[in-house]
Each structure stands twice: as C-alpha cells, then as structure tokens.
Design an enzyme around this catalytic site. Structure first.
Site, PDB file in Angstrom:
ATOM      1  N   PRO A  13       0.797  -1.258  -0.703  1.00 39.62           N
ATOM      2  CG  PRO A  13      -1.013  -1.346   0.888  1.00 39.62           C
ATOM      3  CD  PRO A  13       0.479  -2.132   0.729  1.00 39.62           C
ATOM      4  CG  ASN A  14      -0.607   4.321   1.616  1.00 41.65           C
ATOM      5  OD1 ASN A  14      -1.160   4.976   0.363  1.00 41.65           O
ATOM      6  ND2 ASN A  14      -0.941   4.179   2.151  1.00 41.65           N
ATOM      7  NE  ARG A  21       1.365  12.937   0.640  1.00 46.20           N
ATOM      8  CZ  ARG A  21       0.924  11.835   1.665  1.00 46.20           C
ATOM      9  NH1 ARG A  21       0.136  10.858   1.740  1.00 46.20           N
ATOM     10  NH2 ARG A  21       1.305  12.158   2.979  1.00 46.20           N
ATOM     11  CE1 TYR A  26       8.678   5.270   3.517  1.00 52.19           C
ATOM     12  CE2 TYR A  26       7.164   6.957   3.151  1.00 52.19           C
ATOM     13  CZ  TYR A  26       7.701   5.532   4.068  1.00 52.19           C
ATOM     14  OH  TYR A  26       6.948   5.497   4.883  1.00 52.19           O
ATOM     15  CG  ASN A  77       8.776  -1.953   0.614  1.00 51.01           C
ATOM     16  OD1 ASN A  77       7.960  -2.035   1.745  1.00 51.01           O
ATOM     17  ND2 ASN A  77       9.466  -0.893   0.199  1.00 51.01           N
ATOM     18  CB  ALA A  80       1.244   0.682   6.419  1.00 48.61           C
ATOM     19  CD  GLU A 101      10.368  -7.891   6.861  1.00 45.53           C
ATOM     20  OE1 GLU A 101      10.770  -8.524   6.955  1.00 45.53           O
ATOM     21  OE2 GLU A 101       9.792  -6.159   7.433  1.00 45.53           O
ATOM     22  CG  HIS A 103      10.846  -2.269   5.091  1.00 41.46           C
ATOM     23  ND1 HIS A 103       9.599  -2.091   5.122  1.00 41.46           N
ATOM     24  CD2 HIS A 103      11.440  -3.789   5.675  1.00 41.46           C
ATOM     25  CE1 HIS A 103       8.690  -3.110   5.411  1.00 41.46           C
ATOM     26  NE2 HIS A 103       9.496  -4.067   6.491  1.00 41.46           N
ATOM     27  CG  LEU A 104      11.891   2.174  -0.599  1.00 39.20           C
ATOM     28  CD1 LEU A 104      10.595   3.230  -0.443  1.00 39.20           C
ATOM     29  CD2 LEU A 104      12.705   3.396  -1.475  1.00 39.20           C
ATOM     30  CB  SER A 105      12.324   4.191   5.473  1.00 33.42           C
ATOM     31  OG  SER A 105      11.728   3.126   6.670  1.00 33.42           O
ATOM     32  NE  ARG A 110       9.734   6.593   9.274  1.00 39.51           N
ATOM     33  CZ  ARG A 110       8.975   5.962   8.262  1.00 39.51           C
ATOM     34  NH1 ARG A 110       9.075   4.728   7.425  1.00 39.51           N
ATOM     35  NH2 ARG A 110       7.979   6.560   8.342  1.00 39.51           N
TER      36      ARG A 110
HETATM   37  O1  CA2 Z   1      10.009   1.710   4.232  1.00 38.34           O
HETATM   38  C1  CA2 Z   1       9.442   1.618   3.802  1.00 38.34           C
HETATM   39  O2  CA2 Z   1       9.496   1.399   2.149  1.00 38.34           O
HETATM   40  C2  CA2 Z   1       8.044   1.558   4.160  1.00 38.34           C
HETATM   41  O3  CA2 Z   1       7.827  -0.549   3.905  1.00 38.34           O
HETATM   42  C3  CA2 Z   1       6.950   1.878   3.377  1.00 38.34           C
HETATM   43  C4  CA2 Z   1       6.040   2.209   4.128  1.00 38.34           C
HETATM   44  C5  CA2 Z   1       5.971   2.220   5.982  1.00 38.34           C
HETATM   45  O4  CA2 Z   1       4.502   1.663   6.489  1.00 38.34           O
HETATM   46  C6  CA2 Z   1       6.487   0.659   6.335  1.00 38.34           C
HETATM   47  O5  CA2 Z   1       6.570   1.332   7.609  1.00 38.34           O
HETATM   48  C7  CA2 Z   1       7.892   1.506   5.615  1.00 38.34           C
HETATM   49  C8  CA2 Z   1       4.478   3.512   3.510  1.00 38.34           C
HETATM   50  C9  CA2 Z   1       4.653   3.311   2.158  1.00 38.34           C
HETATM   51  C10 CA2 Z   1       4.291   4.635   1.698  1.00 38.34           C
HETATM   52  O6  CA2 Z   1       4.821   5.622   1.180  1.00 38.34           O
HETATM   53  C11 CA2 Z   1       4.661   6.145   0.603  1.00 38.34           C
HETATM   54  C12 CA2 Z   1       5.280   6.778  -0.362  1.00 38.34           C
HETATM   55  C13 CA2 Z   1       5.856   8.141  -0.957  1.00 38.34           C
HETATM   56  C14 CA2 Z   1       4.751   8.985   0.112  1.00 38.34           C
HETATM   57  C15 CA2 Z   1       3.980   8.566   0.744  1.00 38.34           C
HETATM   58  C16 CA2 Z   1       3.659   7.267   1.784  1.00 38.34           C
END
Ligand code: CA2
Length: 149
Positions: A13-14, A21, A26, A77, A80, A101, A103-105, A110
């Site tokens: 998702p997202n 954003r 990210y 990835n 959430a 698994e 994750h970008l961040s 966090r």
């Molecule tokens: O760091 C990551 O890749 C996450 O999987 C990204 C998820 C977050 O909930 C995880 O804790 C860590 C969120 C993805 C949402 O991506 C966005 C990208 C641009 C703007 C808003 C959200």
C-alpha cells in the site's frame, strides 16, 4: 541453457505514491523508476523480474499464492502491512523459495510500531534503510541465495 530465474517483486500500500510525497523519508525516485532499475539490474544477474504494486492486502496474498511453483524468489516491500498482516505472513510461509523483506527506510530508526515486522519470520533476510538502492541489493541477495542452492 537453463531459463533465467524469475523474481517476483511485490510492493504494498501507498508505494505507488513514491516520488510524489515525503521525499525526505522515501527518496525522489518513483516506483516506475525503481521498476526500470530492477529490470536493468536483473539483466546483469541473469534474472527476470515481475514488478508489481497493490494497495490491496487480498491482491498481494493472491499474487504470493500464485508465486508457488512459478517464481524462483520473492522480494517484498509490504509497506504498512509489514506491521499488521498475519495474512501476508501465512501466504509467504507456504513458499519454499528465497524471500527478501525490503524497506526503503530504516524502520528501526522510526516510530516504535514500525519496529515489529509480522512477515520477517518467513523471510530469508531483511534489507532496510538504503532507499531505492535496497531493491538493487535485494536482487544481489536473491542471486547469491539461488547460487548457493
Ligand atoms: O520504508 C519502507 O519501505 C516502508 O515499507 C514504507 C511504508 C511504511 O509503512 C513502512 O513502515 C516502511 C509506507 C509506504 C508509503 O509510501 C509512501 C511514499 C510516498 C509518500 C507517502 C507514502
């Protein structure tokens, strides 16, 4: 010559909002940029990549189920859903191929709720905190795991 190994790269998702954003968390690359970079990288490793994104937990579960017997590795990835989804853990647990698994961040730098991954028990390894380069690292990891099989 043997067929190239296939890697399913799933994004939850997202992640379709990447580059639009929150670039400070990210990065500036879009998911389309990352897809293209993965396909380039895969070529150098003799892999093929099927790169997908969904905002739906159910669709991700279905794609994971379909990977059984059709994909040689999965990179995920889960966004959430990482921190909530028993359904994704159960689906990943039925696969018998390498699972990375991703994750970008750096989820450990966090909020507390991001420190817990429901899907980590099914993963061969976890990569986080390297931004879009994490996808490149994940493909390297897949290639190594498949070579050691
Ligand atoms: O760091 C990551 O890749 C996450 O999987 C990204 C998820 C977050 O909930 C995880 O804790 C860590 C969120 C993805 C949402 O991506 C966005 C990208 C641009 C703007 C808003 C959200």
């Amino acid at each position: 010559m043997a067929d190239p190994s296939s890697v399913l790269i799933l994004n939850g998702p997202n992640l379709n909002m990447l580059g639009v954003r929150e670039p400070e968390i990210y990065g500036r690359e879009t998911l389309a940029d990352i897809d293209a970079a993965c396909k380039q990288k895969a070529k150098t490793l003799g892999l093929t990549v099927d790169f997908r994104q969904s905002n739906s937990e159910a669709e991700l579960v279905t794609w994971i189920q379909e990977a059984r017997g059709t994909q040689d590795a999965v990179v995920i990835n889960a966004g959430a859903l990482t921190h909530t989804s028993v359904a994704l853990l159960d689906a990943l647990s039925i696969l018998d191929v390498p699972i990375i698994e991703l994750h970008l961040s750096n989820i450990y730098a966090r909020e507390d709720f991001r420190h817990r991954s429901f899907i980590a028990p099914a993963a061969s390894g976890v990569i986080c905190g390297f931004g879009a380069a994490g996808y490149d690292l994940a493909l390297d990891a897949v290639q190594r795991l498949l070579a050691n099989d």
